[in-house]
Design a protein around this motif. Structure first.
Motif, PDB file in Angstrom:
ATOM      1  N   TYR A 331       0.774  -0.883   0.184  1.00 45.82           N
ATOM      2  CA  TYR A 331       0.158   0.064   0.101  1.00 45.82           C
ATOM      3  C   TYR A 331       0.782   1.497  -0.131  1.00 45.82           C
ATOM      4  O   TYR A 331       2.137   1.485   0.265  1.00 45.82           O
ATOM      5  CB  TYR A 331      -1.024  -0.032   1.265  1.00 45.82           C
ATOM      6  N   ASN A 332       0.306   1.961  -0.733  1.00 43.36           N
ATOM      7  CA  ASN A 332       0.972   3.367  -0.571  1.00 43.36           C
ATOM      8  C   ASN A 332       0.206   4.385   0.603  1.00 43.36           C
ATOM      9  O   ASN A 332      -1.095   4.698   0.175  1.00 43.36           O
ATOM     10  CB  ASN A 332       1.672   4.250  -1.769  1.00 43.36           C
ATOM     11  N   ARG A 333       1.111   5.570   0.566  1.00 39.79           N
ATOM     12  CA  ARG A 333      -0.083   6.990   1.342  1.00 39.79           C
ATOM     13  C   ARG A 333       0.673   8.016   0.360  1.00 39.79           C
ATOM     14  O   ARG A 333       1.697   8.346   0.694  1.00 39.79           O
ATOM     15  CB  ARG A 333       0.315   6.959   2.738  1.00 39.79           C
ATOM     16  N   LEU A 334       0.011   8.994   0.361  1.00 39.25           N
ATOM     17  CA  LEU A 334       0.540  10.780  -0.172  1.00 39.25           C
ATOM     18  C   LEU A 334      -0.341  11.520   0.359  1.00 39.25           C
ATOM     19  O   LEU A 334      -1.488  11.100   0.457  1.00 39.25           O
ATOM     20  CB  LEU A 334       0.182  10.039  -1.637  1.00 39.25           C
ATOM     21  N   GLY A 335       0.321  12.616   1.303  1.00 43.38           N
ATOM     22  CA  GLY A 335      -0.779  13.434   1.092  1.00 43.38           C
ATOM     23  C   GLY A 335      -0.169  14.492   1.319  1.00 43.38           C
ATOM     24  O   GLY A 335       0.869  15.108   1.135  1.00 43.38           O
ATOM     25  N   LEU A 336      -0.769  15.436   2.946  1.00 47.50           N
ATOM     26  CA  LEU A 336      -0.107  17.229   3.081  1.00 47.50           C
ATOM     27  C   LEU A 336      -0.065  16.689   4.859  1.00 47.50           C
ATOM     28  O   LEU A 336      -1.378  16.976   5.459  1.00 47.50           O
ATOM     29  CB  LEU A 336      -0.704  18.605   2.392  1.00 47.50           C
ATOM     30  N   LYS A 337       0.886  17.525   5.625  1.00 44.28           N
ATOM     31  CA  LYS A 337       0.638  17.215   6.586  1.00 44.28           C
ATOM     32  C   LYS A 337       0.996  19.221   7.493  1.00 44.28           C
ATOM     33  O   LYS A 337       2.563  19.904   6.548  1.00 44.28           O
ATOM     34  CB  LYS A 337       1.510  16.952   7.359  1.00 44.28           C
ATOM     35  N   ALA A 348      -2.912  16.526   9.624  1.00 44.59           N
ATOM     36  CA  ALA A 348      -2.393  15.446   8.179  1.00 44.59           C
ATOM     37  C   ALA A 348      -3.725  14.867   7.063  1.00 44.59           C
ATOM     38  O   ALA A 348      -5.300  14.809   7.839  1.00 44.59           O
ATOM     39  CB  ALA A 348      -1.518  14.634   8.205  1.00 44.59           C
ATOM     40  N   ILE A 349      -3.177  15.732   6.257  1.00 43.13           N
ATOM     41  CA  ILE A 349      -4.418  15.310   5.312  1.00 43.13           C
ATOM     42  C   ILE A 349      -4.060  13.856   4.495  1.00 43.13           C
ATOM     43  O   ILE A 349      -2.997  14.363   3.054  1.00 43.13           O
ATOM     44  CB  ILE A 349      -5.828  15.992   4.366  1.00 43.13           C
ATOM     45  N   SER A 350      -4.061  12.753   4.160  1.00 44.40           N
ATOM     46  CA  SER A 350      -3.661  11.585   2.998  1.00 44.40           C
ATOM     47  C   SER A 350      -5.054  10.971   2.515  1.00 44.40           C
ATOM     48  O   SER A 350      -5.629  10.674   2.539  1.00 44.40           O
ATOM     49  CB  SER A 350      -2.381  11.347   3.949  1.00 44.40           C
ATOM     50  N   VAL A 351      -4.397   9.865   1.261  1.00 45.23           N
ATOM     51  CA  VAL A 351      -5.090   9.199   0.664  1.00 45.23           C
ATOM     52  C   VAL A 351      -4.023   8.032   0.951  1.00 45.23           C
ATOM     53  O   VAL A 351      -2.927   7.615   0.336  1.00 45.23           O
ATOM     54  CB  VAL A 351      -4.814   9.448  -0.735  1.00 45.23           C
ATOM     55  N   HIS A 352      -4.917   7.399   1.181  1.00 45.61           N
ATOM     56  CA  HIS A 352      -4.098   5.404   1.611  1.00 45.61           C
ATOM     57  C   HIS A 352      -4.941   5.204   0.081  1.00 45.61           C
ATOM     58  O   HIS A 352      -5.667   4.787  -0.485  1.00 45.61           O
ATOM     59  CB  HIS A 352      -4.392   5.035   3.050  1.00 45.61           C
ATOM     60  N   VAL A 361      -9.705   8.526   1.560  1.00 45.78           N
ATOM     61  CA  VAL A 361      -9.065  10.241   2.691  1.00 45.78           C
ATOM     62  C   VAL A 361      -8.958   9.891   3.875  1.00 45.78           C
ATOM     63  O   VAL A 361     -10.429  10.178   5.058  1.00 45.78           O
ATOM     64  CB  VAL A 361     -10.331  10.976   1.653  1.00 45.78           C
ATOM     65  N   GLU A 362      -7.934  10.196   4.353  1.00 45.52           N
ATOM     66  CA  GLU A 362      -7.719  10.042   5.965  1.00 45.52           C
ATOM     67  C   GLU A 362      -7.455  11.760   6.450  1.00 45.52           C
ATOM     68  O   GLU A 362      -6.939  12.441   5.971  1.00 45.52           O
ATOM     69  CB  GLU A 362      -6.500   9.100   6.170  1.00 45.52           C
ATOM     70  N   PHE A 363      -8.028  11.927   7.982  1.00 38.60           N
ATOM     71  CA  PHE A 363      -7.778  12.949   7.961  1.00 38.60           C
ATOM     72  C   PHE A 363      -7.259  12.444   9.686  1.00 38.60           C
ATOM     73  O   PHE A 363      -8.208  11.758  10.393  1.00 38.60           O
ATOM     74  CB  PHE A 363      -9.811  13.878   8.648  1.00 38.60           C
TER      75      PHE A 363
END
Length: 369
Positions: A331-337, A348-352, A361-363
């Motif tokens: 799996y991968n995770r991309l986002g902003l912190k 952070a907001i990220s996409v798993h 979408v993770e908060f």
């Protein structure tokens, strides 16, 4: 009188020095028209590719000139906001409007610009079981969206006016917030004009000898994060369920721009519980009992690309505990912190995702010590 004049002179000199140290906020505006094609990244959306999308992009840019250290280290980028309107030229996809926060980076003596933006889009006619079941790309009105632009730029050619042209890629997806979610990617050619406000008073770029990047290195830091949100499996109508992720990881900042991370994720994805039960009944040939554990545990390594108090995060993980075979083990995770309080607290907001297929979408929030 002589002393009074001396005081007045000192006051004016002090005010002048103070004004020179005050940060200026130059602004530029951009308008683009685009034309292109929807890419067939998934055969399930082939029936939705019937025309060439058209639309426009409006951007507000805060220009930087090196007042802050991060601006000098990144060659004086812009940051700002973008509004994009896209006519998909397909009766089932309709029109989409997106609002973004973006950053522009410059290369080749500021003639080449790369822009990346992330935001929220509104689809006028998403999937509906009765009125629009053909649209299997967008399951909701609200979508997550990413915009990427690469332009040849000539700013302030005449009295603040400039020209630019290049390509744009726009991605729309709801990240499995609700099924269906096959998403779209559009490749577009764009051209437009820019106008630099107060072009006559634009400040000189500040060139300053900053400390070596490695002087910002830190010792190992320990982190605890909690992420949550709502998502749904690919089975339409199975229902949206909350999920929870607990992460413990260590980070090592090696210089001004880069931090490396490694840790453990524990996933409590309750939509999998419903999916396991559904498949055990609907597909007995799968050999599922319905009692399989829906929880997963993964280990990951990652990188944070720092911009002052903001970081772009990228992680690659592997499920070491994977009782139900959903998607794949990588799996991968991309986002902003965003860091707060001397980098001790972060949001952070990220996409798993599993490669290009988003799961959620993770908060998140976390503590760093």
């Amino acid at each position: 009188m002589k002393h009074f004049l001396s005081v007045i002179s000192v006051l004016f000199i002090s005010l002048s020095l103070f004004s020179q140290e005050e940060e200026l906020k130059p602004i530029s505006l951009e308008a683009d028209f685009f034309y292109g094609s929807i890419l067939e990244h998934n055969p399930d959306i082939e029936h939705l590719i019937t025309g060439h999308p058209t639309g426009f992009i409006l951007s507000f840019n805060r220009k930087t000139y090196g007042f802050n250290e991060w601006e000098r280290r990144y060659n004086y980028p812009d940051w700002g906001f973008t509004l994009a309107y896209q006519n998909m030229h397909n009766e089932y996809l309709g029109n989409v409007i997106g609002a973004y926060g973006h950053m522009n980076w410059y290369f080749l003596k500021r003639h080449l610009m790369l822009s990346v933006g992330q935001g929220i889009a509104y689809s006028a006619i998403p999937y509906d079981q009765e009125t629009n079941y053909i649209n299997n790309a967008y399951g909701t009105h609200l979508l997550s969206t990413t915009i990427l632009k690469g332009n040849f730029v000539r700013e302030n050619i005449w009295k603040g006016l400039g020209l630019h042209a290049g390509f744009t890629v726009i991605h729309y997806s709801n990240a499995n917030f609700k099924a269906p979610n096959n998403s779209t990617n559009s490749f577009l050619l764009n051209a437009g004009v820019s106008y630099q406000l107060d072009y006559k008073e634009f400040p000189e770029y500040i060139h300053k000898e900053d400390s070596l990047s490695k002087t910002h290195a830190e010792r190992f830091k320990y982190n605890l994060a909690f992420r949550t949100g709502i998502n749904e499996s690919d089975v339409v109508g199975l229902g949206q369920e909350p999920f929870y992720v607990i992460s413990a990881f260590v980070d090592k900042r090696i210089n001004y721009k880069s931090t490396f991370t490694a840790g453990v994720d524990v996933f409590f994805s309750t939509f999998l519980k419903e999916l396991i039960n559904y498949r055990s009944i609907a597909y007995p040939e799968d050999g599922l009992s319905g009692d399989e554990d829906y929880k997963r545990v993964g280990v990951f390594v990652g990188h944070e690309w720092r911009f002052n108090k903001v970081a772009f995060i990228s992680q690659l993980g592997y499920y070491v505990y994977w009782p139900y075979e959903f998607e794949n083990r990588i799996y991968n995770r991309l986002g902003l912190k965003r860091y707060f309080f001397n980098d001790k607290i972060f949001a952070a907001i990220s996409v798993h995702a599993h490669w290009a297929k988003a799961e959620a979408v993770e908060f998140g929030v976390g503590y760093r010590l």
